[in-house]
Design a protein around this motif. Sequence first.
Motif, short mmCIF file in Angstrom:
data_model
loop_
_atom_site.label_atom_id
_atom_site.label_comp_id
_atom_site.label_asym_id
_atom_site.label_seq_id
_atom_site.Cartn_x
_atom_site.Cartn_y
_atom_site.Cartn_z
N ASN A 53 15.85 39.48 63.28
CA ASN A 53 15.90 38.70 64.51
C ASN A 53 15.98 37.20 64.26
OD1 ASN A 53 15.72 40.62 66.85
ND2 ASN A 53 14.05 41.35 65.56
N SER A 54 16.19 36.81 63.00
CA SER A 54 16.27 35.37 62.73
C SER A 54 17.50 34.94 61.93
CB SER A 54 15.00 34.90 62.02
OG SER A 54 14.84 35.57 60.80
N SER A 98 15.92 47.62 61.30
CA SER A 98 17.09 46.73 61.40
C SER A 98 17.81 46.87 62.73
CB SER A 98 18.07 47.00 60.25
OG SER A 98 17.48 46.67 59.02
N GLY A 110 24.52 44.63 66.07
CA GLY A 110 23.85 43.60 65.28
C GLY A 110 23.70 43.99 63.82
N ASN A 148 17.07 44.69 67.09
CA ASN A 148 17.56 43.32 67.29
C ASN A 148 18.22 43.26 68.66
OD1 ASN A 148 20.65 43.56 67.03
ND2 ASN A 148 19.92 44.69 65.25
N ALA A 149 18.61 42.10 69.08
CA ALA A 149 19.15 41.92 70.43
C ALA A 149 20.46 42.67 70.66
CB ALA A 149 19.36 40.43 70.70
N TYR A 150 21.17 43.03 69.58
CA TYR A 150 22.48 43.66 69.73
C TYR A 150 22.52 45.10 69.23
CZ TYR A 150 23.70 38.87 70.57
OH TYR A 150 23.74 37.60 71.08
#
Length: 186
Positions: free
Chosen positions: A34-35, A90, A99, A93-95
Amino acid sequence: FSLLFFSLYLFILSRKIRTPWLFLLPLIQLAWVNSHIYFILGPFLLGVFLISEKLKRFGILPWEWNKTDLLDKQSYQNLLRVFLLVCLVSFFNAYGWRGVLNPIWINLSGLGKSNIFYHNIQEFLPVWRIRYSIIFPYYILAVLSLCTLLLQLRRINIAYFSIWLIFLILSLRVNRFNVFFNFIAF
């Protein structure tokens, strides 16, 4: 942030692989995914360690490579569990799955010769296209780390050697990976 997470992975995999510290990797992966887009290096590092352990168990490696830092059965199973957890995390995440595939797609899309980014931005250039005065310390570190590996050739840890070699090749191809290679080589 990727350098921080990458160095934490290396520390845990090289020094704390047989301890409960190993189970911190999924939490580190959650923060990493996430970063920064290079979160894919986390599962990659774990995968190299798993493949190396499997090769050691087959007993097909030269010299004493099969015995060097061989994990016991429980530690190997813990490494496999952590690898699966890291891969699962993994996707948080936002996608989602997009992602996870994004870093792979971005790196593969840069393989074409017409990509303007891979020809003009310094961090994407191959090492030999960068001024020698800037990249000279990289060459020194690569040669010194190779000498160190050669001195330990009979008792080398295949996981360390594989990661060193892979990141050497990546860093020669794309300058952006030099800093990751430097962490490994040092």
